[in-house]
Design a protein around this motif. Structure first.
Motif, PDB file in Angstrom:
ATOM      1  N   ASP A 121       0.838  -1.199   0.000  1.00 54.39           N
ATOM      2  CA  ASP A 121       0.000   0.000   0.000  1.00 54.39           C
ATOM      3  C   ASP A 121       0.873   1.250   0.000  1.00 54.39           C
ATOM      4  O   ASP A 121       2.075   1.190   0.269  1.00 54.39           O
ATOM      5  CB  ASP A 121      -0.945   0.002   1.200  1.00 54.39           C
ATOM      6  N   ASN A 129     -10.953   7.558   4.060  1.00 55.24           N
ATOM      7  CA  ASN A 129     -11.266   6.892   2.797  1.00 55.24           C
ATOM      8  C   ASN A 129      -9.957   6.420   2.160  1.00 55.24           C
ATOM      9  O   ASN A 129      -8.869   6.872   2.522  1.00 55.24           O
ATOM     10  CB  ASN A 129     -12.005   7.851   1.869  1.00 55.24           C
ATOM     11  N   ALA A 130     -10.066   5.511   1.205  1.00 55.14           N
ATOM     12  CA  ALA A 130      -8.887   5.011   0.502  1.00 55.14           C
ATOM     13  C   ALA A 130      -9.178   4.914  -0.983  1.00 55.14           C
ATOM     14  O   ALA A 130     -10.305   4.602  -1.392  1.00 55.14           O
ATOM     15  CB  ALA A 130      -8.484   3.637   1.039  1.00 55.14           C
ATOM     16  N   TYR A 176      -8.372   2.804  -4.402  1.00 51.22           N
ATOM     17  CA  TYR A 176      -7.927   1.466  -4.778  1.00 51.22           C
ATOM     18  C   TYR A 176      -7.083   1.555  -6.037  1.00 51.22           C
ATOM     19  O   TYR A 176      -7.463   2.228  -7.013  1.00 51.22           O
ATOM     20  CB  TYR A 176      -9.122   0.545  -5.019  1.00 51.22           C
ATOM     21  N   HIS A 195     -12.744   3.206  -1.605  1.00 53.20           N
ATOM     22  CA  HIS A 195     -13.401   2.406  -0.570  1.00 53.20           C
ATOM     23  C   HIS A 195     -14.833   2.890  -0.354  1.00 53.20           C
ATOM     24  O   HIS A 195     -15.764   2.087  -0.307  1.00 53.20           O
ATOM     25  CB  HIS A 195     -12.603   2.497   0.726  1.00 53.20           C
ATOM     26  N   SER A 202     -11.530   0.834   6.287  1.00 49.00           N
ATOM     27  CA  SER A 202     -10.428   0.415   5.419  1.00 49.00           C
ATOM     28  C   SER A 202      -9.175   0.304   6.280  1.00 49.00           C
ATOM     29  O   SER A 202      -8.610   1.309   6.722  1.00 49.00           O
ATOM     30  CB  SER A 202     -10.219   1.432   4.294  1.00 49.00           C
ATOM     31  N   THR A 203      -8.755  -0.920   6.538  1.00 48.59           N
ATOM     32  CA  THR A 203      -7.698  -1.193   7.503  1.00 48.59           C
ATOM     33  C   THR A 203      -6.434  -0.359   7.297  1.00 48.59           C
ATOM     34  O   THR A 203      -5.897   0.209   8.265  1.00 48.59           O
ATOM     35  CB  THR A 203      -7.347  -2.687   7.483  1.00 48.59           C
ATOM     36  N   THR A 218      -5.952   2.516   6.337  1.00 46.24           N
ATOM     37  CA  THR A 218      -6.093   3.949   6.598  1.00 46.24           C
ATOM     38  C   THR A 218      -6.041   4.285   8.081  1.00 46.24           C
ATOM     39  O   THR A 218      -6.037   5.459   8.446  1.00 46.24           O
ATOM     40  CB  THR A 218      -7.416   4.498   6.028  1.00 46.24           C
ATOM     41  N   LYS A 251      -4.797   1.842  -1.434  1.00 47.76           N
ATOM     42  CA  LYS A 251      -4.770   0.418  -1.100  1.00 47.76           C
ATOM     43  C   LYS A 251      -4.661  -0.381  -2.391  1.00 47.76           C
ATOM     44  O   LYS A 251      -5.468  -0.212  -3.296  1.00 47.76           O
ATOM     45  CB  LYS A 251      -6.022   0.012  -0.330  1.00 47.76           C
ATOM     46  N   GLN A 265     -14.751  -3.660  -3.906  1.00 44.68           N
ATOM     47  CA  GLN A 265     -14.708  -3.840  -2.466  1.00 44.68           C
ATOM     48  C   GLN A 265     -14.125  -5.217  -2.186  1.00 44.68           C
ATOM     49  O   GLN A 265     -14.558  -6.211  -2.774  1.00 44.68           O
ATOM     50  CB  GLN A 265     -16.111  -3.761  -1.852  1.00 44.68           C
TER      51      GLN A 265
END
Length: 348
Positions: A113, A140-141, A143, A154, A183-184, A186, A231, A345
């Motif tokens: 990431d 937020n992330a 992708y 996300h 979102s892990t 973040t 991510k 997702q």
């Protein structure tokens, strides 16, 4: 003189800087991330926030990951590097880093990431405005794929970058039970909360659901409506392993669900957990972990009788129907469809 990211002064200067700029520890776990780890670590080194320490733990990679880390250490010797002689798993590796971390706040960064340059500065500023019962700030992330191409977000966003849907914030224990929404990568976490929980549970195959359950009961979460992390969605990502036949992840999930059950206090929380367990029973069927499905059923029956759909799935489990190959093909089709629509997702 201000410290540069990845270089933390010692002694009285460190104490002074920490008093005005909280130190942030970034713990990066790597296993065969040769293709992506340089970009991940460089994104830490490029942070605009000065008080950052970087700890890298390699879980006995068999590719060129170690050489990539060592090359960066030649330029940035303050990077702390632990090389494990065996793959000890994500949770134990993270705890190795946590024991060495000196920061007030901790980020758990996957080696594929990428953090945006303002991320730590923005999150520290946000955290410092929060009350003392907040344990996590998340955002937020974006992708990205294996070639760094943007594929979605996300949470879907407006043209100005704001999310288009409400995101749980504050006391989120029930929301954590009901669905996957944080979102892990973040997350920025308070180190003292992590330590009070004993770090990550090393008996588990993955970390985030368990950490959410154990921390969200007594601490609040804050959603910061910004895109601060990219991510990477790759073929062998941890979330995609939930689709694999006999994956160990669902067995870990059952352990976490029992922890969650012990912490539920209201009917709404029990209902949220029951709904999530029904979903996990379906996942057990899709991954042909038929006996595990009935172990989830035992926990579900403490809260409610299985509905007719769940009962039907359990009947299919008794017949040991080989569905995983078809399910994996469907999951790949669905993910490709989401990639084209920019709404991808992970399956969690």
């Amino acid at each position: 003189m201000a410290a540069t990211p990845g270089t933390v002064p010692s002694g009285l200067l460190a104490d002074y800087l920490s008093s005005i700029r909280p130190l942030v520890s970034v713990i990066c776990i790597s296993y065969n991330h040769e293709r992506f780890i340089t970009a991940a670590l460089q994104s830490v080194l490029d942070q605009t926030y000065p008080a950052v320490e970087l700890l890298v733990i390699d879980n006995n990679s068999t590719d060129g990951s170690v050489a990539r880390v060592e090359a960066l250490r030649q330029q940035h010797p303050a990077i702390q590097f632990i090389r494990n002689s065996e793959n000890v798993g994500i949770c134990r590796a993270f705890n190795q880093g946590l024991k060495l971390a000196r920061g007030r706040y901790v980020i758990d960064l996957s080696a594929d990431d990428v953090m945006h340059r303002e991320r730590i500065a923005r999150q520290v500023a946000g955290f410092e405005r929060l009350a003392g019962d907040y344990a996590v700030i998340f955002s937020n992330a974006a992708y990205i794929d294996e070639n760094d191409q943007l594929t979605g977000y996300h949470f879907p966003i407006t043209p100005t970058g704001m999310t288009t849907r409400p995101v749980p914030s504050g006391w989120v224990f029930k929301d954590i039970l009901a669905s996957y929404f944080v979102s892990t990568p973040t997350m920025m976490m308070r180190k003292d909360v992590l330590e009070s929980l004993g770090g990550y549970d090393e008996s588990l195959s993955y970390e985030d659901f368990d950490f959410w359950v154990r921390s969200a009961r007594n601490y609040r979460y804050y959603y910061q409506d910004e895109v601060l992390t990219s991510k990477r969605i790759v073929q062998q990502s941890l979330s995609s392993q939930f689709q694999n036949r006999n994956s160990a992840l669902l067995a870990s999930t059952l352990k976490v669900c029992y922890k969650a059950f012990d912490q539920c206090q209201t009917e709404e929380e029990y209902r949220a957990l029951a709904g999530r367990i029904r979903w996990f029973i379906r996942q057990c069927f899709y991954t042909e972990q038929f006996e595990l499905a009935f172990q989830f059923k035992e926990l579900l029956e403490y809260m409610e009788k299985p509905d007719w759909q769940t009962a039907l799935v359990l009947r299919f489990c008794k017949w040991h129907i080989p569905v995983n190959g078809l399910y994996q093909r469907y999951a790949r089709w669905q993910q490709n469809r989401q990639l084209r629509r920019g709404t991808v997702q992970p399956l969690m």
